[in-house]
Design a protein around this motif. Structure first.
Motif, PDB file in Angstrom:
ATOM      1  N   ASN A   1       0.840  -1.195   0.000  1.00  0.00           N
ATOM      2  CA  ASN A   1       0.000   0.000   0.000  1.00  0.00           C
ATOM      3  C   ASN A   1       0.878   1.249   0.000  1.00  0.00           C
ATOM      4  N   ILE A   2       0.890   1.941  -1.124  1.00  0.00           N
ATOM      5  CA  ILE A   2       1.686   3.168  -1.240  1.00  0.00           C
ATOM      6  C   ILE A   2       0.979   4.265  -0.454  1.00  0.00           C
ATOM      7  N   THR A   3       1.664   4.860   0.527  1.00  0.00           N
ATOM      8  CA  THR A   3       0.964   5.804   1.383  1.00  0.00           C
ATOM      9  C   THR A   3       1.273   7.253   1.065  1.00  0.00           C
TER      10      THR A   3
ATOM     11  N   PHE B   1       9.048  10.873   3.340  1.00  0.00           N
ATOM     12  CA  PHE B   1       8.047  10.858   4.401  1.00  0.00           C
ATOM     13  C   PHE B   1       8.128   9.598   5.266  1.00  0.00           C
ATOM     14  N   HIS B   2       8.105   8.446   4.639  1.00  0.00           N
ATOM     15  CA  HIS B   2       8.020   7.198   5.395  1.00  0.00           C
ATOM     16  C   HIS B   2       8.932   6.162   4.755  1.00  0.00           C
ATOM     17  N   ASN B   3       9.915   5.698   5.514  1.00  0.00           N
ATOM     18  CA  ASN B   3      10.826   4.669   5.016  1.00  0.00           C
ATOM     19  C   ASN B   3      10.090   3.331   4.990  1.00  0.00           C
TER      20      ASN B   3
ATOM     21  N   PRO C   1       7.841  16.917   8.269  1.00  0.00           N
ATOM     22  CA  PRO C   1       6.972  16.826   9.446  1.00  0.00           C
ATOM     23  C   PRO C   1       6.176  15.517   9.486  1.00  0.00           C
ATOM     24  N   ASN C   2       5.838  15.095  10.678  1.00  0.00           N
ATOM     25  CA  ASN C   2       4.934  13.959  10.933  1.00  0.00           C
ATOM     26  C   ASN C   2       5.425  12.621  10.406  1.00  0.00           C
ATOM     27  N   SER C   3       6.722  12.496  10.141  1.00  0.00           N
ATOM     28  CA  SER C   3       7.180  11.228   9.574  1.00  0.00           C
ATOM     29  C   SER C   3       7.111  10.110  10.602  1.00  0.00           C
ATOM     30  N   PRO C   4       6.412   9.021  10.273  1.00  0.00           N
ATOM     31  CA  PRO C   4       6.335   7.913  11.231  1.00  0.00           C
ATOM     32  C   PRO C   4       7.594   7.053  11.224  1.00  0.00           C
ATOM     33  N   SER C   5       8.432   7.173  10.203  1.00  0.00           N
ATOM     34  CA  SER C   5       9.698   6.448  10.176  1.00  0.00           C
ATOM     35  C   SER C   5      10.568   7.135   9.137  1.00  0.00           C
ATOM     36  N   SER C   6      11.571   7.854   9.595  1.00  0.00           N
ATOM     37  CA  SER C   6      12.273   8.750   8.670  1.00  0.00           C
ATOM     38  C   SER C   6      13.549   8.123   8.119  1.00  0.00           C
TER      39      SER C   6
ATOM     40  N   THR D   1       4.652  17.410   2.609  1.00  0.00           N
ATOM     41  CA  THR D   1       4.251  16.150   1.978  1.00  0.00           C
ATOM     42  C   THR D   1       3.051  16.331   1.056  1.00  0.00           C
TER      43      THR D   1
ATOM     44  N   TRP E   1      13.329 -10.906   8.145  1.00  0.00           N
ATOM     45  CA  TRP E   1      14.246  -9.772   8.008  1.00  0.00           C
ATOM     46  C   TRP E   1      14.663  -9.618   6.545  1.00  0.00           C
TER      47      TRP E   1
ATOM     48  N   ASP F   1      17.926  -4.583   3.480  1.00  0.00           N
ATOM     49  CA  ASP F   1      17.858  -3.492   2.517  1.00  0.00           C
ATOM     50  C   ASP F   1      19.224  -3.154   1.946  1.00  0.00           C
TER      51      ASP F   1
END
Lengths: 293, 325, 528
Positions: free
Chosen positions: C40-42, C48-50, C122-127, C175, C426, C429
């Motif tokens: 799911n591309i957010t 924004f999100h890694n 801003p607001n990044s849940p995982s940067s 974003t 795991w 990456d």
């Protein structure tokens, strides 16, 4: 035939007039009995991981496992015999539906009686709550509760109770209101019998027939709803699949022609719900005084 | 009547408040959203940064207070996952759901009323019995299972219709909808029928009951005695009378259909709100869960209110009051 | 009423007649491609999100200094070349003549601006902060950059393969500007069209792309998270290529002559984590009494070895994955940098497992509960349910508790560490073994052991890994990584189960170079 006039006999006689309903009742009793006896009659315990072997997975109906067990309705991806899985699944579905039905009936009856007996602001408050509750669709309430509490058998029972109690409350209140105005209640009040006794010994028994009708239909609804929630993945745990989960598990195999994993549990679910609904329909006709000849 | 509406609205506000409290405080009980969003190899510093970025570092009652303050200004927060205001996200998905829901309601009327009228008109005919038996099945069949079987038969085996997703959008009178392309209609057919099935049965039964109740009535005999054709009696006079309960129920069912679209959308991968809420529950995306519930609850309150008011307008015998009926 | 209904019918009929002309899709031109993806591309914002699906789609529109080839080997991207000047300094030479979609020229300032934007979003849940942290950046000239770090950082080129470069004008674009398209001004192979969250992303070819141009003039990526729906869309011809083909659909895809499969062994290891830390672990019990044991048997190497020997990895791969998974003995499949050739998958040996349990003082075996997710990795619930009987046959009576990732993720990690034996996956990456060693097996400390749910701790291994992470010379580093992996796996720090095979299903007239990093890149899909 004077003894034909006990209410129960009259009820049985009435009920028997509709052949389809009788058939449905027999079918339902058979399914229920088979589900409850699943531990004795099913060829395998599908919840016991020691009895499963993935080498037996996805066998088509009629094939035998490596141990010689014939999968009459095929096996699922884990090597579960579908006949056993369906019986155990039915038992889970019934247990969840009946448990939640009884609790909801108890809660709803208490609320309905209280509202009818006390009237006034108690009635307004309780019935307004019931109205609000009934204006939301069941599935929405279930999703909220399961989002908050997480999944599990106990939690789905709680959710089903929250969904159903209001139906019972409304039914009990309506018939209790009618009963309360009857002379025998007034007579009991004149005798200064304790309120509790009047409520539970005099009014309640007369509210039972509509309660039974609602109960029957609610059980069918809960079975369907539990299956739906499990299908959506917010219901029961996958190690003890109910019918809904079996169907959900089979979903992914459908494109490959492995139809039996979701087809047969679906048929079992359908037959169960239809038979309950047919019985419920007939019960409504028989127990509803307005329609009585 | 205005007293009724005001009282109803204040009750609704209370319901919304309780709902938001329950969900706001409850959603995180089952898991920690940070564990879902954060990259698996993130260290403690990054974790703390993310917690602060999502505003989760503050005490929960303070978070709720901020939420409430913003909500009064029409801002229900931003999705953790999409970083889009939750309301925008839901409104983005709303058209797909409405399209599906309205098609389902349309189908239930288009099939339900004629079949129900026939079944009520000739209740003893073989066709009427078949219709009624099928309607019991329609009541009992679990929506999701029927959906799967439809995919199996019409998409996989016969290959007539696409199995999932929403088709291409067309624009007509400024409205974007998949109703306006052939491809879109093909995608819509199975999910709409799937969602409609329950309501078709419901409308059939309601219409039939109405027919059976009305046909022996005096006004029907009177109309016949006046020499009106049977067709006119049935389609004008009787129909008028059975429509009131049917329309009421259909009105109330629109809300139910929208809520139940969750199931159909999941099976047919239909990109509507229902799929969004399931995804959000799985992701613990609290702002979206809360906003979805508040919006849909609000929608229900409005629908119920409108139906109640309309009903009292249509049928003067009905008085609006708040006590149980 | 009747009139209204009639009107409605008439309207519907009119629509049915009119639509074929009004909205008939343009005949599918040879140059359009529709891709069905499971992730799911957010967001369109590349910083924004890694998150896998976001990083994937960003590659359509943006470039990175370093790119990965299909095997995750670093190749030149926006940087033409790079070298380490000394242990603590890297120099990157940027590609000349690269243009952004708006026609402006790319140079060092864009890189500086992008790296500055990463911690700002801003607001990044995982940067992406970790990839650009602690860099002392010098712009040598418009196309040369130097990065100094306090400690040697041999993996810097690989870190830079994750961070997308945006235009300097968008250094402070929020974003929402990326989602709307206003800030979608990259250097990548496609120009942005439209993003409909949860539904699709559309794009057109960048004819001025500096690299190999896409065959497809226009591409639509459809988000179809349900695996069966994805396959159905491929079968129906709605999409031409799908990723993450689910195992259950393989037989059908394999027998369909209009379709083919592309596959590669991926970088994702599925393994069991074991509680090495607590003296009393919550989910291992005495077989007779069912009570928790006073001493944690998982601290005994023999018990850990017995668990590993109980597993029939071949059966998992063949029966659950239809052969599309590879039994694992190490941390990454053969051929990846740092994957020790000595680590081979262990064969099932029930007698051996029982003997080891006896030697460890459990002649009657053990009882345990195995936890894992049921919605995270392909077929994870089935793997769990298959592992139960395997352990039980070896004498460890096992019950299995699969749960949704939403619950499992937080319970299985800090600070709860609720489980004793748990299934996790795991994906590396970086495409080399320092990634799993560092995250899963290194002692928990800042920057290390972030996903070490078993809290395995081995100072010798830590020392080897630390030396490897500071060694810039590739051959010397790989040797250290071999040693560290052999040590950790030999000590059964984790129990490797299998490597996932990345699968794509596509029309028979197309080819795709299957990628270990699981990305689906439309410009690399080619006609045959």
């Amino acid at each position: 035939m004077a003894d034909l006039d006990t209410p129960f006999r009259r009820f049985v006689a009435d009920f028997r007039e509709d052949k389809v309903a009788v058939g449905a009742a027999v079918l339902f009793v058979a399914i229920f009995a088979a589900a409850m006896a699943c531990a004795y009659i099913s060829p395998q315990n599908p919840y016991d991981l020691r009895q499963l072997d993935i080498m037996d997975g996805k066998m088509p109906p009629g094939k035998a496992s490596m141990d010689g067990l014939v999968f009459w309705l095929g096996s699922d991806g884990q090597g579960r015999d579908m006949v056993s899985a369906i019986l155990y699944g039915l038992r889970t579905s019934f247990l969840v539906a009946v448990t939640s039905g009884f609790i909801a009936a108890a809660v709803g009856t208490a609320v309905g009686l209280a509202a009818a007996y006390y009237g006034g602001w108690v009635d307004t408050l309780l019935m307004r709550t019931v109205d609000i509750k009934l204006s939301f669709p069941a599935i929405l309430i279930a999703l909220v509760l399961l989002a908050v509490f997480g999944q599990g058998t106990g939690k789905i029972v709680v959710a089903l109770v929250v969904i159903q109690w209001a139906y019972y409350a409304r039914t009990v209140r309506a018939s209790a209101l009618v009963e309360r105005r009857k002379e025998y209640v007034e007579a009991a009040q004149c005798l200064a019998l304790p309120q509790r006794r009047i409520l539970f010994r005099h009014i309640l028994p007369n509210c039972l027939p509509p309660l039974i009708v609602v109960g029957t239909i609610q059980i069918a609804n809960s079975i369907a709803l539990e299956a739906t929630l499990s299908f959506l993945g917010v219901g029961l745990p996958i190690t003890e699949p109910s019918l809904g989960l079996l169907i959900a598990n089979g979903f992914e195999y459908i494109l490959s022609g492995v139809y039996w994993i979701s087809f047969f549990p679906g048929v079992a679910l359908l037959v169960t719900i239809v038979s309950i609904n047919l019985v419920g329909d007939r019960l409504r006709d028989v127990l509803n005084p307005r329609l009585q000849k | 009547m205005s007293v009724f509406i005001i009282r109803r609205l204040s009750q609704s506000a209370l319901v919304l408040l309780i709902m938001s409290l329950l969900v706001f405080f409850g959603v995180f009980a089952i898991g920690d959203p940070i564990e879902i969003f954060i990259a698996a190899d993130a260290d403690q510093a990054e974790r703390e940064r993310a917690i602060a970025a999502l505003g989760l570092d503050k005490p929960i009652w303070l978070q709720y207070f901020y939420f409430l303050a913003n909500a009064l200004g029409g801002d229900l927060g931003r999705s953790f996952v999409f970083n889009i205001p939750a309301i925008d996200l839901i409104l983005l998905r709303l058209p797909a759901t409405l399209e599906l829901a309205f098609c389902a309601v349309f189908l239930s009327v288009a099939f339900g009323i004629p079949l129900g009228m026939y079944a009520g008109y000739r209740p003893d005919s073989r066709a009427a019995k078949t219709i009624m038996a099928t309607s019991i099945a329609g009541f009992s069949l679990p929506t999701f299972w029927v959906g799967l079987m439809m995919i199996l038969v019409f998409a996989v085996e016969l290959g007539w219709l696409p199995a999932s997703g929403r088709g291409e959008l067309g624009t007509f009178l400024g409205i974007q909808s998949s109703l306006f392309t052939l491809n879109g209609l093909a995608h819509l057919a199975l999910p709409a029928l799937n969602l409609a099935l329950f309501n078709i049965s419901l409308v059939i039964r309601l219409t039939r009951a109405g027919m059976r109740e009305n046909m022996p009535m005096d006004y029907v005999k009177f109309a016949r005695a006046k020499g009106l054709t049977q067709r006119r009696v049935v389609f004008v006079h009787v129909m008028k009378n059975i429509m009131i309960p049917v329309v009421t129920v259909i009105g109330l069912e629109i809300g139910q259909v929208i809520a139940f679209a969750v199931v159909t959308e999941t099976i047919f991968a239909w990109p509507g709100m229902g799929k969004l809420i399931i995804d959000s529950i799985n992701n613990l995306d609290r702002p979206v869960i809360v906003a979805y519930l508040l919006i849909i609850v609000l929608m229900f309150i409005v629908i119920n209110l409108v139906v109640d008011v309309l009903y009292s307008v249509l049928d003067p015998r009905v008085r609006l009051s708040d006590t149980g009926k | 009423m009747q009139k209204a209904t009639l009107k409605a019918f008439a309207f519907a009929a009119a629509l049915a007649v009119a639509t074929p002309f009004a909205g008939l899709p343009a005949p599918a031109a040879a140059q359009t491609l529709t891709v069905g993806v499971g992730g799911n591309i957010t967001s369109m914002d590349p910083h924004f999100h890694n998150l896998g699906p976001n990083n994937n789609i960003a590659q359509y529109f943006f470039d990175r200094l370093v790119h990965f080839d299909a095997q995750q080997k670093p190749i030149p991207g926006l940087a033409e070349s790079w070298r380490s000047i000394d242990d603590n300094t890297w120099e990157f030479k940027l590609r000349r003549g690269v243009k952004f979609h708006d026609g402006s020229d790319f140079d060092a300032e864009d890189v500086v601006a992008s790296f500055k934007r990463v911690p700002w979003v801003p607001n990044s849940p995982s940067s992406f902060v970790a990839f650009v942290l602690g860099l002392e950046t010098t712009v040598v000239d418009s196309h040369t950059l130097r990065f100094r770090t306090p400690a040697p950082r041999p993996l810097m080129p690989i870190d830079f393969a994750v961070v997308n470069i945006v235009n300097r004008k968008n250094a402070e674009s929020p974003t929402s500007d990326f989602n709307s398209g206003a800030a979608m001004n990259g250097t990548g192979p496609f120009r942005f069209g439209q993003f409909a969250p949860g539904d699709r992303v559309s794009m057109t070819r960048n004819d001025a792309y500096w690299g190999e141009k896409s065959h497809w003039a226009s591409v639509t990526t459809r988000i179809i998270t349900n695996a069966s729906a994805r396959t159905a869309a491929l079968l129906a011809g709605d999409v031409q290529i799908i990723d993450q083909v689910q195992t259950a659909d393989l037989p059908r895809l394999k027998q369909n002559t209009n379709l083919r499969l592309e596959r590669v062994i991926g970088n994702r290891l599925i393994y069991l984590h074991l509680d090495h830390n607590r003296d009393e672990t919550p989910f291992l019990f005495d077989k007779a009494t069912g009570q928790p044991l006073k001493a944690n048997p998982l601290k005994d190497l023999r018990v850990r070895q017995a668990l590993s020997k109980a597993i029939n990895r071949q059966a998992l791969a063949e029966r659950i994955f239809d052969g599309e998974a590879i039994p694992a003995g190490g941390l990454l499949p053969d051929g990846f940098y740092g994957a020790s050739p000595k680590l081979k998958p262990e064969a099932q040996d029930l007698a051996g497992a029982q003997r080891l349990l006896r030697e460890a003082g459990f002649p009657n075996g053990l009882k345990m509960t195995l936890h894992g997710p049921n919605d995270r990795y392909p077929e994870d619930d089935k793997v769990l349910q298959a592992l139960g009987p395997m352990f039980t046959r070896a004498g460890i009576e096992t019950s299995v508790v699969p749960m949704p990732w939403a619950t499992y993720a937080s319970q299985s990690s800090a600070p709860t560490f609720a489980f004793s034996v748990m299934l996790v996956g795991w994906g590396s990456d970086t495409g080399e073994t320092s990634s799993p060693l560092r995250a899963l097996l290194a002692t928990r400390s800042p920057g290390f052991g972030a996903s070490n749910r078993g809290r395995y701790s081995n100072p010798t291994m830590d020392a080897l890994l630390n030396r490897a992470l500071q060694t810039v010379d590739p051959a010397a580093r790989e040797k250290l990584l071999f040693e560290a992996s052999e040590l950790a796996v030999g000590d059964v720090g984790i129990i490797p189960l299998y490597y996932q095979v990345n699968l794509w299903g596509l029309r028979a007239n197309l080819t795709y170079q299957a990628r270990t990093d699981e990305y689906t890149l439309a410009h690399l899909v080619k006609p045959r």
